[in-house]
Motif scaffolding. Sequence first.
Motif, mmCIF file in Angstrom:
data_model
loop_
_atom_site.group_PDB
_atom_site.id
_atom_site.type_symbol
_atom_site.label_atom_id
_atom_site.label_comp_id
_atom_site.label_asym_id
_atom_site.label_seq_id
_atom_site.Cartn_x
_atom_site.Cartn_y
_atom_site.Cartn_z
ATOM 1 N N GLY B 247 0.798 -1.221 0.000
ATOM 2 C CA GLY B 247 0.000 0.000 0.000
ATOM 3 C C GLY B 247 0.829 1.267 0.000
ATOM 4 N N GLY B 248 2.033 1.204 0.549
ATOM 5 C CA GLY B 248 2.835 2.431 0.605
ATOM 6 C C GLY B 248 3.897 2.447 -0.469
ATOM 7 N N ASP B 249 4.937 1.688 -0.229
ATOM 8 C CA ASP B 249 6.102 1.711 -1.113
ATOM 9 C C ASP B 249 5.830 0.845 -2.342
ATOM 10 N N THR B 250 5.544 1.474 -3.443
ATOM 11 C CA THR B 250 5.122 0.727 -4.627
ATOM 12 C C THR B 250 6.238 -0.112 -5.236
ATOM 13 N N THR B 251 7.486 0.167 -4.894
ATOM 14 C CA THR B 251 8.561 -0.614 -5.510
ATOM 15 C C THR B 251 8.770 -1.927 -4.766
ATOM 16 N N HIS B 252 8.207 -2.076 -3.557
ATOM 17 C CA HIS B 252 8.370 -3.325 -2.815
ATOM 18 C C HIS B 252 7.052 -3.840 -2.283
ATOM 19 N N PRO B 253 6.129 -4.186 -3.182
ATOM 20 C CA PRO B 253 4.863 -4.731 -2.706
ATOM 21 C C PRO B 253 5.098 -6.059 -2.005
ATOM 22 N N LEU B 254 4.131 -6.476 -1.230
ATOM 23 C CA LEU B 254 4.249 -7.724 -0.487
ATOM 24 C C LEU B 254 4.494 -8.915 -1.405
ATOM 25 N N MET B 255 4.001 -8.822 -2.657
ATOM 26 C CA MET B 255 4.180 -9.966 -3.528
ATOM 27 C C MET B 255 5.627 -10.113 -3.977
ATOM 28 N N GLY B 256 6.458 -9.168 -3.633
ATOM 29 C CA GLY B 256 7.899 -9.348 -3.832
ATOM 30 C C GLY B 256 8.382 -8.860 -5.169
ATOM 31 N N GLY B 257 8.982 -7.712 -5.209
ATOM 32 C CA GLY B 257 9.596 -7.222 -6.438
ATOM 33 C C GLY B 257 10.874 -7.969 -6.693
ATOM 34 N N SER B 258 11.429 -7.816 -7.869
ATOM 35 C CA SER B 258 12.675 -8.482 -8.178
ATOM 36 C C SER B 258 13.837 -7.573 -7.858
ATOM 37 N N ALA B 259 14.848 -8.144 -7.234
ATOM 38 C CA ALA B 259 16.027 -7.346 -6.916
ATOM 39 C C ALA B 259 16.844 -7.058 -8.172
ATOM 40 N N ARG B 260 16.646 -7.908 -9.189
ATOM 41 C CA ARG B 260 17.507 -7.781 -10.374
ATOM 42 C C ARG B 260 17.028 -6.716 -11.346
ATOM 43 N N TYR B 261 15.768 -6.348 -11.245
ATOM 44 C CA TYR B 261 15.220 -5.420 -12.242
ATOM 45 C C TYR B 261 14.640 -4.193 -11.571
ATOM 46 N N GLU B 262 14.799 -3.055 -12.200
ATOM 47 C CA GLU B 262 14.081 -1.870 -11.731
ATOM 48 C C GLU B 262 12.593 -2.073 -11.980
ATOM 49 N N PRO B 263 11.753 -1.547 -11.097
ATOM 50 C CA PRO B 263 10.340 -1.880 -11.230
ATOM 51 C C PRO B 263 9.635 -1.244 -12.430
ATOM 52 N N MET B 264 10.006 -0.096 -12.880
ATOM 53 C CA MET B 264 9.221 0.538 -13.935
ATOM 54 C C MET B 264 9.980 1.725 -14.491
ATOM 55 N N ARG B 265 9.802 1.966 -15.777
ATOM 56 C CA ARG B 265 10.357 3.187 -16.344
ATOM 57 C C ARG B 265 9.257 4.222 -16.358
ATOM 58 N N LYS B 266 9.492 5.338 -15.694
ATOM 59 C CA LYS B 266 8.497 6.407 -15.639
ATOM 60 C C LYS B 266 9.091 7.657 -16.252
ATOM 61 N N ILE B 267 8.273 8.340 -17.018
ATOM 62 C CA ILE B 267 8.673 9.622 -17.579
ATOM 63 C C ILE B 267 7.699 10.644 -17.052
ATOM 64 N N SER B 268 8.214 11.708 -16.454
ATOM 65 C CA SER B 268 7.270 12.663 -15.876
ATOM 66 C C SER B 268 7.309 14.025 -16.550
ATOM 67 N N LYS B 269 8.191 14.204 -17.505
ATOM 68 C CA LYS B 269 8.132 15.423 -18.316
ATOM 69 C C LYS B 269 8.835 15.166 -19.638
ATOM 70 N N PRO B 270 8.574 16.018 -20.653
ATOM 71 C CA PRO B 270 9.236 15.822 -21.934
ATOM 72 C C PRO B 270 10.745 15.866 -21.741
ATOM 73 N N GLY B 271 11.458 14.958 -22.388
ATOM 74 C CA GLY B 271 12.920 14.981 -22.328
ATOM 75 C C GLY B 271 13.513 14.132 -21.221
ATOM 76 N N ASP B 272 12.669 13.513 -20.384
ATOM 77 C CA ASP B 272 13.190 12.612 -19.352
ATOM 78 C C ASP B 272 13.974 11.475 -19.996
ATOM 79 N N ARG B 273 15.011 11.042 -19.289
ATOM 80 C CA ARG B 273 15.813 9.919 -19.754
ATOM 81 C C ARG B 273 14.900 8.692 -19.851
ATOM 82 N N ILE B 274 14.958 7.978 -20.964
ATOM 83 C CA ILE B 274 13.961 6.945 -21.224
ATOM 84 C C ILE B 274 14.485 5.545 -20.916
ATOM 85 N N VAL B 275 15.786 5.359 -20.882
ATOM 86 C CA VAL B 275 16.334 4.010 -20.700
ATOM 87 C C VAL B 275 16.992 3.875 -19.325
#
Lengths: 275, 275
Positions: B247-275
């Motif tokens: 419910g709080g920290d979206t990168t570590h839900p109880l179902m267990g995120g992967s340590a090997r991968y970043e959880p998501m690529r987010k872009i919050s404005k034009p020109g944000d780094r995409i990779v």
Amino acid sequence: MTYCIGIRLNAGLVFLSDSRTNAGIDQISTFRKMMVYEKPGDRFMALLSAGNLSISQSVREILQLEKLDRGPDQEPLTIWNAESMFDAARVLGAAVRRVYEQDAPALRNAGIDFNASFIFGGQIKGEAMRMFLVYSAGNFIEATRETCFFQVGESKYGKPILDRILTPETPLDEAAKCALVSMDSTLKSNLGVGLPLDLLVYEADSFQSAQHVCIDEHNAYFRMIRNTWGQRLHEVFEAIDDPRWDGGDTTHPLMGGSARYEPMRKISKPGDRIV
Amino acid sequence: MTYCIGIRLNAGLVFLSDSRTNAGIDQISTFRKMMVYEKPGDRFMALLSAGNLSISQSVREILQLEKLDRGPDQEPLTIWNAESMFDAARVLGAAVRRVYEQDAPALRNAGIDFNASFIFGGQIKGEAMRMFLVYSAGNFIEATRETCFFQVGESKYGKPILDRILTPETPLDEAAKCALVSMDSTLKSNLGVGLPLDLLVYEADSFQSAQHVCIDEHNAYFRMIRNTWGQRLHEVFEAIDDPRWDGGDTTHPLMGGSARYEPMRKISKPGDRIV
């Protein structure tokens, strides 16, 4: 190949994508296919892509900068100032067409189709959640109450369970579970789809992604689904009666032949009437 | 489209075919796609066909008369004198090639592919049961212990349940049930597949078809499967835990995120780094 699912529910949106990309069976790599564009409090948009990776990566890159001219009196339309998801989808369509102009002639010379499709869903302040399926020509269709999910990529293996379970009333977590079961069936039957998965859940009117997780082979929940679903399916299958036959008259087994149709065409020597 | 399944088990053979043929969505007809060639006590062979109906009907017609030259000292090879199913499959391949010679050039001129595939299984006295998948070039592959079923036509929707259930040890009636469940999923997800169905069961070393039935919408057993399977699937699905999140920290839900991968690529404005 690829397998991506987007679901639009009353309670929110669910997105699930795999990460396998292959050029032939001996060139397999991991590329994630989900991208979030978000201004917390104002707009949330998620993009899932299938098809030629060079096309979908280019579209993704261009989308955040793409501008659609709206005449001299208005600033150009972008995904950042669009007032509706419909307009944002038009910007995505324009980005697809820009990549087409850049790459399609050379691809055609190499005998390669311009092949890409996208699921694009989200919510912009002042509007309800919306979800679109965008084709390689930049045109698109929208999810409705009657058809509340879209799939792109290797979609057939996992479609029956979505058809059976999903309605707009399905709760978010249940839809996420359904998407994972659908993905599990696809992973089991098609090598072109592979881990890790990106799972993202958006709650209605929150204007930022609520839950996302990258699921690899160590993820406890997905492992539970994979084991439990297969095992329960076996149990359910075993619990259904086998067909029974009367053993003698093959044209009228106990399971009931059809009166309207002959049971079988048999040929017992060369030249027998075939119809 | 079409959907046909052939299964080779230790206990016997199971064949299931639908009967829908369509040329475009507004031209739908019923043509049955199963044909039995049998000399009771000596040989049993069943043929299922998918693809262009004009091709598969021609092949079926020609097959019973087709002869393969074996030199001056031997009478020509036919499905009626073949001493092995392998030889019978060669005769089928020759029939496919004969239709190719007759029709393919004109089809090509009309922009139509020479598209047909066949499941051909049976048993000839002196040999074990065998099953072949015959392609439009007349070449073929054989089912083995590891891969004990073949599908032709609209095969993907119904493949996961076959993958999960079938082994060579599966009893005949259970395999028939499995084929019907697989067909049910396909019927539910694809309009190109339709009733009535032909279901045929062959018991090992019987040299004649044991049970066959034509199943239409009134068939009690298939109706039971359609209702029960969908309902039980719902129950099993409901019984599996939904994913839980912290419910709080979206990168570590109880179902267990992967340590090997970043959880998501987010872009919050034009020109944000995409990779």
